[in-house]
Motif scaffolding. Structure first.
Motif, PDB file in Angstrom:
ATOM      1  N   ARG B  56     -44.568 -93.639 -32.659  1.00 36.76           N
ATOM      2  CA  ARG B  56     -43.593 -92.629 -32.206  1.00 36.76           C
ATOM      3  C   ARG B  56     -42.231 -92.877 -32.855  1.00 36.76           C
ATOM      4  NH1 ARG B  56     -44.270 -93.414 -25.872  1.00 36.76           N
ATOM      5  NH2 ARG B  56     -44.168 -95.538 -26.689  1.00 36.76           N
ATOM      6  N   ARG B  58     -40.702 -93.026 -35.912  1.00 37.02           N
ATOM      7  CA  ARG B  58     -41.091 -92.614 -37.263  1.00 37.02           C
ATOM      8  C   ARG B  58     -39.872 -92.269 -38.108  1.00 37.02           C
ATOM      9  NH1 ARG B  58     -42.670 -87.409 -34.182  1.00 37.02           N
ATOM     10  NH2 ARG B  58     -40.954 -86.017 -34.725  1.00 37.02           N
ATOM     11  N   ARG B 125     -50.141 -81.636 -46.114  1.00 41.60           N
ATOM     12  CA  ARG B 125     -50.241 -81.809 -44.667  1.00 41.60           C
ATOM     13  C   ARG B 125     -51.652 -82.229 -44.250  1.00 41.60           C
ATOM     14  NH1 ARG B 125     -46.747 -80.774 -40.445  1.00 41.60           N
ATOM     15  NH2 ARG B 125     -47.832 -80.325 -38.504  1.00 41.60           N
ATOM     16  N   ALA B 139     -50.630 -84.334 -35.534  1.00 42.24           N
ATOM     17  CA  ALA B 139     -49.629 -83.304 -35.835  1.00 42.24           C
ATOM     18  C   ALA B 139     -48.284 -83.602 -35.161  1.00 42.24           C
ATOM     19  CB  ALA B 139     -50.145 -81.938 -35.401  1.00 42.24           C
ATOM     20  N   ARG B 140     -48.330 -84.135 -33.927  1.00 39.64           N
ATOM     21  CA  ARG B 140     -47.061 -84.390 -33.220  1.00 39.64           C
ATOM     22  C   ARG B 140     -46.277 -85.525 -33.867  1.00 39.64           C
ATOM     23  NH1 ARG B 140     -48.377 -85.250 -27.058  1.00 39.64           N
ATOM     24  NH2 ARG B 140     -46.136 -84.931 -26.759  1.00 39.64           N
ATOM     25  N   GLU B 141     -46.980 -86.405 -34.571  1.00 36.70           N
ATOM     26  CA  GLU B 141     -46.307 -87.561 -35.195  1.00 36.70           C
ATOM     27  C   GLU B 141     -45.832 -87.263 -36.618  1.00 36.70           C
ATOM     28  OE1 GLU B 141     -49.182 -87.880 -33.424  1.00 36.70           O
ATOM     29  OE2 GLU B 141     -48.317 -88.906 -31.699  1.00 36.70           O
ATOM     30  N   LEU B 142     -46.095 -86.064 -37.125  1.00 39.66           N
ATOM     31  CA  LEU B 142     -45.651 -85.745 -38.491  1.00 39.66           C
ATOM     32  C   LEU B 142     -44.220 -85.232 -38.459  1.00 39.66           C
ATOM     33  CD1 LEU B 142     -48.630 -83.993 -40.322  1.00 39.66           C
ATOM     34  CD2 LEU B 142     -48.063 -86.428 -40.191  1.00 39.66           C
ATOM     35  N   GLY B 143     -43.311 -86.024 -39.008  1.00 37.52           N
ATOM     36  CA  GLY B 143     -41.922 -85.576 -39.138  1.00 37.52           C
ATOM     37  C   GLY B 143     -41.681 -85.017 -40.528  1.00 37.52           C
ATOM     38  N   HIS B 144     -40.400 -84.831 -40.845  1.00 37.04           N
ATOM     39  CA  HIS B 144     -40.024 -84.308 -42.158  1.00 37.04           C
ATOM     40  C   HIS B 144     -39.976 -85.488 -43.137  1.00 37.04           C
ATOM     41  CE1 HIS B 144     -39.290 -81.014 -39.576  1.00 37.04           C
ATOM     42  NE2 HIS B 144     -38.078 -81.350 -39.183  1.00 37.04           N
TER      43      HIS B 144
END
Ligand code: ZN
Lengths: 234, 210
Positions: B56, B58, B125, B139-144
């Motif tokens: 989390r 990240r 992605r 998906a929730r853990e993918l940041g920019h």
């Protein structure tokens, strides 16, 4: 037709589901307001993706009539009106560390005037909806400007005096959303602690004609994202 | 395509070729150095960093950009997390600058940018999600992300666009981990813009852990 209006005081946070087909108008209630906004899609997984929003519309700022796009290529909201030509999309929201210069604060000492960062407020709001810090993402900081310098590193400077009381921005919601916002100061702001409040008004959006609507006609990319949202609601 | 120079590197703890369009999830211990080599030039290496102890925590592009008060990443850039922890520092860079505002390509954003005919082209992605899954990165853990070797000029007028890369065959960037990290990399398969020189090519990952 207005459905409701309310004031979010400076330094506070708020969230609400807002349905597609609504307008959300934010009005600054003081000078140098900041409103850090997160957008989460109906499924609570898809969400605002600022890099995709910016690169698809070749902009480093948020302006009308840009379309705010999600991780999965949906138009979440369109910026249909704005009194300002720049809303910050590069600076992110404030953390507790940005408030340390104002000194110690707590509920015990300051009651409801205790100072909380945008991150604290946004996580609190997300948590109410079963989400958490994983669901944080790049915010649009409405009413704020971080200027870019044309040097080797594209240096960034927060612009004081960018917005005034009465400045407004209107979003047309294109997909059922959870909107979370914080009125804590911009993380790069240098002034004393005096966060301005923001008035939030939700109303019905007029019928949209894609042939003439400014957001549909802005760029092919904007129209394709709007079309994906139309299909998602089919 | 230019010829690949596969110099022999001795004493490295990691030497991994990531083919065009493929990805990798690499554990880098605190103090370890991870070098990404752009073997053929102009190849975007889309990269995410995670605190190995808690995914989390990240990499955060906007927090990184704001705290250094500059858009481009280069030697000395501190790569910060969503909790403002320093995950890594860029300690060597033979390119000069790298992007972190351009995001990753996705099937859906390809449709938005280029049209419906690109929906079934491979995209970063998917690679992130496939290689991230074993570590609990969804998906929730993918940041920019960071786009190493990519050139995305941003101007005082508020414009942003993709340009030909500044990288060249054999150029590299090196990170030093400030804590135990997971590095999630997608070697970008994008064919519709100049970020990969219109021809995606392999990158090489080299690591030294002491
Ligand atoms: Zn890509």
């Amino acid at each position: 037709m207005s459905l409701f209006a309310m004031e979010v005081p400076g330094g506070a946070a708020w969230s609400s589901p807002v349905r597609a087909g609504r307008l959300v108008t934010l009005t600054a209630l003081g000078d140098d307001a900041n409103c850090s906004v997160l957008l989460v899609a109906a499924d609570r997984v898809d969400r605002l993706n600022l890099p995709d929003t910016l690169k698809a519309q070749m902009s480093a700022r948020v302006i009308a009539p840009m379309v705010l796009m999600s991780d999965r290529g949906l138009a979440l909201a369109s910026v249909v009106a704005s009194s300002l030509d720049w809303h910050d999309a590069l600076g992110g929201f404030s953390h507790p560390a940005h408030l340390e210069r104002h000194g110690p604060t707590s509920y015990a000492a300051d009651r409801n005037d205790w100072r909380r960062s945008a991150r604290t407020g946004l996580v609190s709001e997300l948590t109410k909806h079963g989400l958490d810090e994983r669901d944080l993402h790049g915010s649009v900081n409405f009413f704020s400007k971080v200027a870019v310098t044309d040097d080797d590193r594209a240096s960034l400077t927060h612009v004081t005096g960018h917005s005034r009381a009465g400045d407004t921005v209107t979003l047309r919601v294109e997909h059922d959303l959870l909107v979370a916002l914080s009125t804590a100061p911009h993380p790069m702001a240098t002034g004393a602690w005096a966060p301005a409040g923001v008035r939030v008004e939700v109303s019905h959006a007029p019928e949209v004609d894609p042939a003439t609507d400014a957001s549909w006609c802005f760029r092919d990319e904007s129209a394709r994202a709007l079309e994906m949202s139309r299909r998602a609601a089919a | 395509m230019t010829a690949t120079t596969h110099e022999t590197v001795t004493g490295s703890d990691l030497d991994l070729l990531v083919e065009a369009g493929d990805g990798a999830l690499v554990a880098v211990p605190r103090g370890g150095r991870l070098r990404i080599v752009d073997l053929h030039g102009n190849q975007a290496a889309d990269t995410l960093l995670y605190d190995a102890a808690d995914v989390r925590n990240r990499y955060s592009a906007l927090d990184t950009v704001r705290e250094q008060a500059a858009v481009f990443l280069t030697t000395g850039s501190r790569l910060l997390s969503t909790r403002l922890d320093e995950l890594a520092v860029i300690t060597d860079d033979t390119v000069g600058r790298h992007d972190t505002l351009g995001g990753a390509c996705a099937q859906e954003s390809n449709v938005v940018r280029y049209g419906e005919h690109t929906r079934h082209q491979h995209a970063c992605r998917q690679t992130f999600l496939a290689y991230g899954a074993p570590a609990g990165i969804g998906a929730r853990e993918l940041g920019h992300n960071i786009n190493f070797f990519m050139n995305v000029p941003v101007t005082s007028a508020g414009d942003l666009h993709f340009e030909d890369g500044l990288s060249a065959p054999g150029k590299h960037v090196e990170l030093t981990a400030s804590r135990d990290l997971l590095v999630l990399l997608s070697n970008c398969p994008q064919l519709n813009n100049p970020c990969n020189g219109w021809d995606p090519t392999p990158v090489r990952l080299l690591g030294w852990w002491t």
